[in-house]
Design a protein around this motif. Structure first.
Motif, short mmCIF file in Angstrom:
data_model
loop_
_atom_site.label_atom_id
_atom_site.label_comp_id
_atom_site.label_asym_id
_atom_site.label_seq_id
_atom_site.Cartn_x
_atom_site.Cartn_y
_atom_site.Cartn_z
N HIS A 154 0.81 -1.22 0.00
CA HIS A 154 0.00 0.00 0.00
C HIS A 154 0.85 1.27 0.00
N GLY A 155 2.12 1.13 -0.37
CA GLY A 155 2.96 2.30 -0.56
C GLY A 155 3.71 2.76 0.66
N VAL A 156 3.68 1.98 1.74
CA VAL A 156 4.44 2.33 2.94
C VAL A 156 5.86 1.81 2.77
N THR A 157 6.84 2.70 2.84
CA THR A 157 8.24 2.29 2.65
C THR A 157 9.09 2.47 3.91
N SER A 158 8.50 3.04 4.96
CA SER A 158 9.23 3.19 6.23
C SER A 158 8.25 2.96 7.38
N VAL A 159 8.64 2.09 8.34
CA VAL A 159 7.78 1.78 9.47
C VAL A 159 8.56 1.97 10.77
N PHE A 160 7.84 2.29 11.84
CA PHE A 160 8.43 2.45 13.16
C PHE A 160 8.06 1.26 14.03
N LEU A 161 9.05 0.68 14.70
CA LEU A 161 8.85 -0.38 15.68
C LEU A 161 8.90 0.22 17.09
N GLY A 162 8.57 -0.62 18.09
CA GLY A 162 8.80 -0.24 19.48
C GLY A 162 7.76 0.68 20.08
N SER A 163 6.53 0.65 19.60
CA SER A 163 5.50 1.55 20.12
C SER A 163 4.93 1.06 21.45
N CYS A 164 4.27 1.97 22.15
CA CYS A 164 3.47 1.66 23.35
C CYS A 164 4.29 1.02 24.47
N SER A 165 5.54 1.35 24.59
CA SER A 165 6.48 0.86 25.61
C SER A 165 6.97 -0.54 25.34
N LEU A 166 6.60 -1.13 24.18
CA LEU A 166 6.91 -2.52 23.87
C LEU A 166 7.97 -2.61 22.78
N SER A 167 9.06 -3.25 23.08
CA SER A 167 10.07 -3.57 22.08
C SER A 167 10.67 -4.92 22.43
N THR A 168 11.47 -5.46 21.54
CA THR A 168 12.05 -6.80 21.75
C THR A 168 13.57 -6.72 21.89
N VAL A 169 14.05 -5.59 22.37
CA VAL A 169 15.50 -5.38 22.43
C VAL A 169 16.10 -6.09 23.65
N HIS A 170 15.49 -5.95 24.82
CA HIS A 170 16.12 -6.41 26.06
C HIS A 170 15.37 -7.54 26.77
N ALA A 171 14.06 -7.57 26.71
CA ALA A 171 13.29 -8.56 27.47
C ALA A 171 13.56 -9.97 26.94
N SER A 172 13.44 -10.96 27.80
CA SER A 172 13.59 -12.36 27.39
C SER A 172 12.43 -12.76 26.49
N PRO A 173 12.57 -13.83 25.71
CA PRO A 173 11.45 -14.27 24.86
C PRO A 173 10.17 -14.51 25.65
N SER A 174 10.28 -15.13 26.82
CA SER A 174 9.09 -15.40 27.62
C SER A 174 8.43 -14.11 28.10
N ASP A 175 9.24 -13.18 28.59
CA ASP A 175 8.69 -11.91 29.06
C ASP A 175 8.10 -11.11 27.89
N ALA A 176 8.76 -11.14 26.75
CA ALA A 176 8.22 -10.45 25.58
C ALA A 176 6.87 -11.05 25.18
N GLY A 177 6.73 -12.36 25.31
CA GLY A 177 5.44 -12.99 25.04
C GLY A 177 4.36 -12.44 25.95
N ASP A 178 4.68 -12.28 27.23
CA ASP A 178 3.71 -11.72 28.17
C ASP A 178 3.41 -10.26 27.87
N LEU A 179 4.40 -9.52 27.41
CA LEU A 179 4.22 -8.11 27.12
C LEU A 179 3.36 -7.88 25.87
N PHE A 180 3.60 -8.64 24.82
CA PHE A 180 2.96 -8.38 23.54
C PHE A 180 1.61 -9.08 23.36
N ALA A 181 1.47 -10.29 23.87
CA ALA A 181 0.39 -11.16 23.41
C ALA A 181 -1.00 -10.61 23.66
N ARG A 182 -1.28 -10.23 24.88
CA ARG A 182 -2.64 -9.79 25.20
C ARG A 182 -2.88 -8.34 24.81
#
Length: 584
Positions: A83-111
């Protein structure tokens, strides 16, 4: 002179708001080599795109996505690119996958973002090789990115990694000086790596998944003034942005974020708040957001409100919709992941009295209008209710309360019951007002999240259609040039990234749009299976005639609904480092 790509004879917009004109673009080595009023020599050019009768504009920018997980498994991010989007921003709403463990990231993002937890955990367990923000950037750039990617560092991500998810979500605990210093170091290192800033969240109906801290609010909601102040000081000093969601029930939360942007006696804090939405439940507040931003500007601040410039239409399977998190009875149902336990609760008369009481409250701050007469059933094994509202079903069943009509159908049919409603953005005149309000940023698509609930991947095209139609009707809210600027160069300049412009010397991220096909197909309902998520059927947009070509870094990646062979195979996008610009 030879070119890699020529885009000829299109109506060219440069992303600055300057007048458009018919031009020919020659692209070489990933950049716009020439913008010419005269036809270019096409000899030896391997790709010539005829843009006669079409618009040629900088690639669109989506400043609010939750592609943090999807980018690891499907880095083409083709639902946005098409749809013509060529640049996107990650890490919104206090949620990113830089430091948290996979399990904690699952709890942060899923619900919060309605992404299946097992896929969040699995993607990170498979892909995570990074230990720092700089390593994370390297990992992204090793992927065959389709679009360009910029990033916020999530406050909840940092807090969970430093304190542990349990300690980070307890009201009686604060980070130690050592932990807070480490969070400051994390943020500083991320800004050094080129992150555009930090995202935080104070909204209290975003809840954690998993078993350890289930139904607690996000870690950033537990941060106190001292912690927020120390992190914001780093953003001020570096001139980077804070993206924040205030607690809508707390005047103090909203006031502190607004006043925190001001620059009297200190450096201003660039602040982007969620969100400028014309919600049905409160039709008056929306008119004061622009004036608030103007007042902050006079106080030497820099405040923006993020805004989705289309009607906010959502769908739900049964009771699985995030808006139910904003009141106690709805959150209690979503707390139960076991279907048998949840149905037992939904049948309970005491629980139903609680739900009816929440539903009938007419005062207080709320996002969902809580009107089951404004909620249409679109799919159900009982075909007799399709096309009706839950309120109508209740009337037909002898005057049953709308809540009971809804809960009866949820208990009987579960997620096979599908329904829709529009929460905000329903008044065209307000959308037009926001389109011309300087303190409003266009974005907030939530692309990559709420996969069964909504699809705003083509929000930019829908906005351009409305502007075009307003011009034709003789009541323009903004010019087309201004509209393009709002979707591209304005955002790039505010976040200080190398995108959003299409002039000689600029990186050749562009989209060719056929205005003749900016039509009702932009609003059509569609679904598509996600192979990376066990073929989960997600809501998407399918208006393939509107976008005839998309280029990222001078490489043709999509057009007319068909992805080029390179998309998701060869890296065309890159990580957009704040403050780093291509020499023109």
């Amino acid at each position: 002179m030879s070119y890699d790509v020529i885009v000829r004879n299109g109506r060219w917009f440069d992303g600055t708001g300057a007048p458009s004109a018919t031009r020919h673009l020659g692209i070489r080595d990933g950049k716009v080599a020439v913008v010419s009023a005269q036809p270019l020599d096409e000899s030896g050019c391997p790709r010539v795109i005829d843009a006669s009768g079409k618009w040629v504009l900088p690639g669109l920018i989506d400043i609010h996505t939750h592609y943090d997980v999807e980018v690891l498994e499907s880095p083409s991010l083709s639902e946005s690119v098409r749809h013509g989007v060529t640049s996107v921003f990650l890490g919104s709403c206090s949620l990113s996958t830089v430091h948290a463990s996979p399990s904690d990231a699952g709890d942060l993002f899923a619900r919060v973002e309605a992404i299946p937890r097992r896929h969040v955990v699995g993607a990170l367990e498979e892909a995570k090789t990074w230990m720092s923000a700089r390593d994370y950037v390297d990992a992204l750039e090793a992927l065959p990115l389709g679009p360009n990617v910029a990033a916020f560092l999530g406050h909840s991500d940092m807090r969970a990694a430093q304190m542990g998810l349990n300690r980070a979500t307890r009201k009686d605990l604060r980070p130690s000086d050592f932990e807070l210093a480490n969070m400051e170091a994390m943020l500083t290192e991320a800004l050094d790596a080129g992150f555009v800033g930090m995202s935080t969240q104070q909204l209290l109906f975003d809840k954690l998944d998993g078993d350890t801290c289930r139904s607690r609010t996000l870690p950033s909601t537990y941060a106190k003034s001292r912690e927020r102040r120390r992190l914001n000081t780093i953003l001020r000093r570096r001139g980077r942005a804070l993206q924040a969601g205030p607690d809508l029930t707390s005047p103090f939360s909203l006031a502190s974020l607004i006043l925190g942007s001001t620059g009297l006696g200190r450096t201003k804090l660039k602040t982007s708040l969620l969100s400028a939405a014309d919600i049905k439940s409160n039709p008056y507040t929306i008119r004061i957001l622009g004036p608030i931003a103007a007042v902050v500007k006079r106080l030497r601040g820099d405040l923006r409100w993020q805004h989705l410039p289309v009607p906010f239409e959502v769908y739900a399977d049964g009771i699985d919709l995030v808006v139910f998190e904003e009141f106690g009875s709805g959150a209690a149902a979503l707390h139960l992941s076991d279907e048998i336990e949840r149905n037992a609760l939904l049948r309970d008369e005491e629980y139903r009295r609680w739900f009816r009481k929440d539903y009938d409250k007419r005062f207080g701050v709320k996002v969902w209008h809580r009107d089951f007469f404004d909620a249409d059933i679109v799919a159900c094994p009982d075909g007799s209710v399709i096309g009706k509202t839950f309120g109508q079903v209740g009337v037909e069943r002898g005057g049953v309360h709308p809540v009971d009509a809804f809960l009866d159908l949820v208990v009987e049919y579960g997620t096979k019951l599908r329904w829709r409603t529009t929460i905000s953005g329903h008044r065209p005149e307000i959308l037009d007002m926001l389109a011309r309000t300087p303190g409003v940023q266009l974005g907030f698509s939530d692309a990559g999240a709420h996969l069964r609930n909504m699809a705003f991947y083509n929000f930019g095209l829908r906005f351009l259609r409305r502007v075009r139609d307003s011009e034709r009707a003789g009541r323009p809210s903004v010019t087309l040039e201004q509209a393009v600027h709002r979707l591209t160069g304005e955002l790039a300049d505010w976040y200080d990234i190398d995108a959003g412009h299409l002039r000689e010397g600029d990186r050749a991220d562009l989209v060719v749009i056929d205005p003749a096909h900016l039509d009702d197909t932009l609003d059509a309902y569609a679904e598509s299976a996600m192979s990376a998520y066990d073929n989960l059927s997600r809501m998407v947009n399918r208006n393939d005639d509107a976008v005839t070509a998309v280029l990222v870094g001078g490489e043709y990646v999509f057009g007319a609904g068909v992805a080029a062979d390179v998309l998701g195979v060869t890296r065309t996008g890159r990580f957009l480092r704040a403050g780093e610009r291509t020499a023109r």
